[in-house]
Design an enzyme around this catalytic site. Structure first.
Site, PDB file in Angstrom:
ATOM      1  N   HIS A   1       0.848  -1.189  -0.049  1.00  0.00           N
ATOM      2  CA  HIS A   1       0.051   0.060  -0.019  1.00  0.00           C
ATOM      3  C   HIS A   1       0.882   1.375   0.031  1.00  0.00           C
ATOM      4  O   HIS A   1       0.241   2.262  -0.337  1.00  0.00           O
ATOM      5  CB  HIS A   1      -1.066  -0.163   1.251  1.00  0.00           C
ATOM      6  CG  HIS A   1      -2.211  -0.933   0.953  1.00  0.00           C
ATOM      7  ND1 HIS A   1      -2.209  -2.141   1.216  1.00  0.00           N
ATOM      8  CD2 HIS A   1      -3.437  -0.670   0.557  1.00  0.00           C
ATOM      9  CE1 HIS A   1      -3.481  -2.640   1.002  1.00  0.00           C
ATOM     10  NE2 HIS A   1      -4.014  -1.846   0.646  1.00  0.00           N
ATOM     11  N   GLY A   2       2.249   1.198   0.354  1.00  0.00           N
ATOM     12  CA  GLY A   2       2.730   2.415   0.469  1.00  0.00           C
ATOM     13  C   GLY A   2       4.306   2.137   0.944  1.00  0.00           C
ATOM     14  O   GLY A   2       4.466   1.313   1.723  1.00  0.00           O
TER      15      GLY A   2
END
Lengths: 468, 418, 238
Positions: free
Chosen positions: A321-322
């Site tokens: 996600h990041g």
């Protein structure tokens, strides 16, 4: 390009649909491929080259692995590993170099060079798709795709290119070769597109601007109400943003003759974190289960191994996600909670009344979003502190009250829309009219027109899952 | 069984809806292509994006793409209609603000007061104080509270508005004692039920300016400000101002702009019209737009009444430097005003009391103030701003700076580096 | 059958040397394509190699694309806006009033008379842009930064105070100056937008299309109807 934009709906889509519908069967894939490349290049005029590389490379490797399988598994495996290394290497470089190097620089005696690369849009999505292809070819779970156009279409298909769902190759192989386009399916797709568009434009964007306005306040002066408003706003924003986008993707897929698997299933009605992850971003969970969790042994190993497997999967989920510590934390947070639930908590939880389970699940999820949405762990901690009454904070202030009252009706509708209730109630309501057909038409038309009104003057149109 | 039939009908209805939407998309796309591009939007008060040029760099850069999207969006068929649909819907859902504008009761639109930019504010105050220290001229300061402050009871419920008075009080304390501060809060609050602020614009009305003038006059050294009575002329009653266009809210009320003319002039004008002759106005003046090199015999620019920004009827809007020379022998000499647009409807009230008035808008002025002061033989200086603009201003310090720098002898250093 | 003048060896002439060379290459190519057709794995390995090499080239090109230029700010400005650069000695003899007025007036202010002079000199100075060369003091006043901190600053500001057309080319002394400078430029654009908000629709429209780009050791900033052309000229000049 984003689905919820004037340029997409009133320039790209009509042209693409027109050419796609009039094209004969054999030309449909090439048309789709070309327009998908244009769609991507519109947002990434330089990085489109990278995606084309990925297509050609994975296509060739698919053939290569297939060929080697005839000789022996070992040599095919080597090819597979090579493919995975290159694919993930690319993803890792463009997405994680900055994060890794800045953290390493803190400990290493020398400094890694600072490389300034921006993240190519959708790379996390299309990389996972190509990986699913080569791994499935190796496993023999799918036929190799000899037609590079068809393969390219699989990777770049604009409905799912930028933000999913992550379509595994084997689920779509048949449809690439042979799909039907019925008037009913097209209409169905268009309506699903409108539902998604409404979620994104009317719900997500509106409550999202509340989130960013309130977040700009300094933590010290924030009231408890404002802090909760921030958390609630983000909880709704991310669901309607991403969920809405997935609806649009599925709808567009249908309009092109494809049926993708749903990506969201009313996640906020969940009664546990475990259930939540069966309803949220389903295609990602499925991907990790299929290609990481189960190969590691899944849950069919001793508890120690099993916990290690959970740990690996959730670490990866968070990182996917990041490229930042708060995402890693968020992933591991769920890893821990899910492990605890599986081994211990669920037994007791299931005996409590539904409402208790529901509140429990929502709290876990909302706290998780605080970590997910904060720029760093410190800020997340501070916000949670305010929310749960630590420190000297007013219970409510005019800012919090103003945003609450301004959005009360909207929040009410969103709560209803988070569950199947609204949809069913809407259906029931429409059916009450003498002419349910006409009523449905009017209802969806109104939604569409309202979305246009919002889009025409779009000053605020962020997409949260965009940079993945 | 009925449920099943209903579900089927529903499904069919949805499919029909889907197809209608698809056709609608095509229709609108064609409409967008066919309809000609507009240059300017009256409602939004801005230029609309035009078709972008294609170049290799702008393509690789992504700029061509973002310009194309703006173009498509700006030139969308029936754009104004869509914008008002959106505003109405948002109002329906209970949202009373848009783009920094609150929609209050009685049809009032309010500009959300700004938080001061501390850095620039301190720099400005410093420069103003330095000016006061280094000169013998009389200096006055009038920073006007805005509608959101005075008419706060009409704001929407719970509207989180910063307390402008806090900042105004702080300002009063920070400025030099050499400066005469003119506090307008009490006067304006007294007249809050009057039409002293426009409904749809962030400016005060001519009436509001007049009340302010009555309060400021004694401090400026004007003995009997009420001796001149004014005739009021409404020059337009369909004024929709900056707040209306910025917010996009549907108009509940339109504003009336008044021009106040001294009674004796009004009477003289009327009678001379009947006679067919000319008349002598009580104050004879010439308005000189220095930068633009044009002169006018009228304080008012009636051409502006035909456009969207009707407030610009006062002096035609904002200019870097406007010089008004009169035939007065007031004994007060020349007044230099550092101003924003609030001054435009205020200055006509000052006209009978000064020999000459020079108006400087520091946002557009890049000249040398000290030179100006000596050339024009300035005797009085007035800072006339509304609180919002003053607290956001980033130009005053720079415009005043050379003046203070020279006084402290830093001049030589500054001039090198050419 | 063999033998006689048609025997291979006997027919060897001098020009055959080159023919032989070409033949060898052709043979190699045929051998190569044969392998590609028959040995599938070789084919794939070859393609893999080609792809990976192309990828590396692409990435290197991508990362290296941001290099700056070794030219000075002044040289680049000469290429971008030659008609605005102060001409030193030449020109003053031809039109003493006009040119001198221009160079003198191009310093601080650009006040009355400037516009008329430039319009008169339309032929001499070239296209009338609405911009004039500015001084270090102007640079400091508008951007809040010292021109001496950089290796070269060429700044052209609007001649009329109600205009927004301007051009800035800066050669950075070091890479860490880029961020602060970009921020200062963005602030300038924002404050201009605020100044003209509600009053100057045309100015606001131009400001929306401002170009602010850092290329290696150079920063380019321009607000102008011709900003795209200037940017292209800037890139070409680098």
């Amino acid at each position: 390009m984003v689905f919820s934009s004037i340029i997409f709906i009133f320039a790209f889509l009509p042209i693409t649909l027109l050419l796609y519908y009039i094209a004969p069967e054999i030309l449909k894939n090439p048309v789709l491929l070309i327009f998908s490349l244009i769609f991507y290049a519109w947002g990434e005029p330089v990085y489109v080259v990278l995606m084309i590389f990925s297509i050609i490379f994975n296509y060739v490797m698919g053939l290569d692995i297939q060929e080697r399988l005839k000789i022996g598994k070992q040599t095919a495996k080597r090819s597979l590993i090579f493919t995975i290394v290159v694919d993930i290497g690319l993803l890792g470089f463009f997405k994680y170099y900055g994060f890794v190097s800045s953290n390493l620089n803190a400990v290493l005696p020398f400094s890694l060079p600072e490389i300034d690369v921006t993240l190519p849009v959708g790379i996390s999505f299309y990389t996972f798709q190509t990986l699913s292809y080569v791994i499935d070819v190796y496993r023999g779970e799918t036929k190799v795709q000899k037609n590079i156009i068809a393969f390219g279409t699989y990777v770049t298909m604009f409905p799912q290119l930028i933000a999913g769902p992550i379509v595994q190759y084997k689920d779509i192989d048949e449809q690439l070769r042979n799909r039907s386009l019925s008037g009913d399916q097209i209409g169905e797709g268009a309506v699903q597109f409108i539902r998604g568009l409404t979620k994104k434009v009317i719900f997500a964007n509106t409550i999202g601007s509340v989130f960013s306005t309130l977040s700009a306040q300094s933590i010290d002066e924030m009231s408890v109400l404002s802090a909760w408003m921030i958390c609630i706003a983000y909880t709704f924003q991310i669901y309607f943003d991403f969920g809405g986008y997935s609806d649009m993707a599925l709808g567009l897929g249908k309009m092109l003759g494809f049926r993708f698997l749903p990506n969201f299933d009313y996640p906020y009605v969940s009664l546990s974190a475990t259930e939540f992850w069966r309803r949220w971003h389903i295609s990602l969970g499925t991907w990790f289960r299929e290609y990481v969790y189960i190969p590691l042994g899944g849950s069919y190993v001793n508890p120690a191994r099993h916990i290690r497997n959970m740990f690996v999967v959730w670490l990866c989920t968070g990182l996917w996600h990041g490229a930042d510590w708060n995402f890693v934390f968020w992933g591991l947070y769920y890893g821990v909670i899910l492990t605890v639930e599986k081994y211990f908590l669920l037994k007791y939880l299931e005996k409590t009344p539904r409402i208790v389970q529901h509140v429990y699940a929502l709290l876990i999820v909302m706290i998780g979003w605080v970590f997910f949405s904060s720029p760093d762990l410190g800020t997340a901690g501070s916000l949670l502190g305010v929310m749960f009454g630590f420190g000297e904070h007013a219970l409510a202030d005019s800012t919090g009250l103003y945003y609450l009252t301004s959005n009360l009706l909207l929040i009410g509708v969103m709560i209803l829309a988070s569950g199947p209730i609204l949809h069913r109630a809407l259906d029931r309501f429409i059916v009450l009219f003498r002419y349910p057909k006409a009523a449905a038409t009017v209802c969806y038309l109104a939604m569409f027109l309202l979305c246009i009104a919002f889009l025409v003057n779009e000053t605020y149109n962020p997409f949260l899952y965009f940079r993945f | 069984m009925q449920r099943e039939k209903d579900k089927k009908k529903l499904k069919k209805g949805e499919i029909l809806a889907g197809w209608i939407v698809i056709i609608l998309i095509f229709v609108i796309t064609v409409a967008n292509i066919v309809l000609p591009d507009r240059d300017f939007s009256e409602k939004e008060n801005r230029m609309l994006a035009q078709r972008p040029e294609l170049s290799v760099t702008s393509l690789f850069d992504g700029r061509f793409m973002s310009h194309s999207e703006s173009w498509l969006s700006d030139q969308f068929a029936l754009r104004d209609l869509w914008i008002s649909v959106r505003s109405r819907f948002q109002l329906l859902m209970g949202k009373n603000d848009s783009n920094g504008v609150y929609r209050g009761e009685r049809g009032y639109l309010f500009q959300a007061p700004s938080e001061p930019d501390e850095e620039h504010l301190s720099a400005n105050i410093e420069a103003i104080n330095a000016l006061a220290e280094n000169t013998d001229l009389r200096i006055f300061m009038m920073v006007t509270p805005t509608a959101a402050n005075i008419l706060s009871e009409y704001l929407p419920a719970f509207a989180p508005v910063t307390d402008q008075n806090e900042y105004l009080t702080a300002l009063k304390e920070k400025i030099s004692s050499n400066i005469q501060y003119i506090d307008l809060y009490d006067t304006l609050k007294e007249h809050e039920s009057d039409y002293i602020y426009y409904y749809t614009d962030h400016h005060w009305t001519t009436k509001g300016a007049y009340y302010a003038f009555l309060t400021a006059a004694p401090l400026l050294g004007i003995q009997n400000p009420e001796e001149i009575s004014y005739a009021r002329y409404a020059v337009t009653d369909s004024f929709a101002g900056t707040l209306a266009s910025r917010s996009g809210f549907p108009l509940k009320k339109e504003d009336t702009i008044e021009i106040w003319v001294p009674e004796e002039d009004a009477a003289a004008a009327e009678s001379s019209q009947e006679d067919g002759g000319t008349y002598q106005p009580s104050v004879r003046y010439v308005v000189d737009y220095v930068e633009e090199e044009k002169k006018s015999a009228d304080l008012y620019d009636s051409e502006k009444l035909e456009g969207a920004d009707k407030y610009a009827v006062f002096f035609g809007g904002n200019y870097p430097q406007i010089r008004i020379t009169t035939t007065n022998d007031s004994g007060r000499g020349t007044l230099l005003i550092f101003k924003d647009s609030y001054a435009n409807c205020f200055v006509p009230f000052l006209l009978p009391y000064y020999d000459e008035i020079v108006m400087i808008d520091p946002r557009y002025y890049y000249g040398d103030i000290s030179e100006l002061i000596s050339t024009e033989k300035i005797t009085n200086i007035l800072f006339l701003y509304n609180a919002d603009t003053f607290f956001e201003d980033t130009s005053l310090a720079d415009v005043l700076a050379p003046q203070s720098a020279e006084q402290t002898g830093v001049q030589a250093e500054e001039q090198t580096g050419e | 059958m063999y033998g006689g003048p048609y025997e291979k060896g006997a027919m060897k002439k001098r020009g055959d040397g080159m023919k032989d060379g070409i033949k060898k290459i052709r043979d190699r190519i045929y051998a190569f394509t044969d392998i590609m057709k028959t040995d599938i794995l070789f084919r794939y390995n070859f393609i893999k190699a080609v792809l990976i090499i192309s990828l590396i080239v692409f990435v290197v090109f991508l990362l290296g694309g941001n290099t700056g230029s070794s030219r000075s700010a002044e040289e680049i400005a000469e290429s971008v806006v030659p008609h605005l650069m102060q001409t030193q000695q030449s020109g003053t003899e031809e039109a003493p009033d006009g040119q001198e007025q221009e160079t003198a007036g191009a310093a601080e202010g650009g006040q009355d008379g400037q516009t008329e002079e430039d319009a008169e000199n339309g032929g001499d100075t070239g296209v009338f842009d609405g911009m004039g060369q500015a001084t270090a003091l102007d640079f400091k006043r508008i951007f809040g930064l010292n021109a001496e901190d950089y290796e070269g600053v060429e700044y052209f500001k609007p001649i009329s105070q109600m205009d927004v057309e301007e051009l800035l080319i800066v050669r950075l002394a070091s890479d860490d100056q880029a961020e602060a400078l970009e921020e200062a430029v963005e602030e300038r654009v924002d404050s201009q937008k605020t100044s003209f908000d509600g009053y100057g629709a045309a100015q606001c429209a131009l400001l929306e299309k401002a170009i602010v780009k850092t290329r290696g050791n150079f920063l380019f900033y321009c607000v102008s109807p011709d900003a795209e052309q200037y940017y292209q000229a800037f890139l070409d000049a680098m």
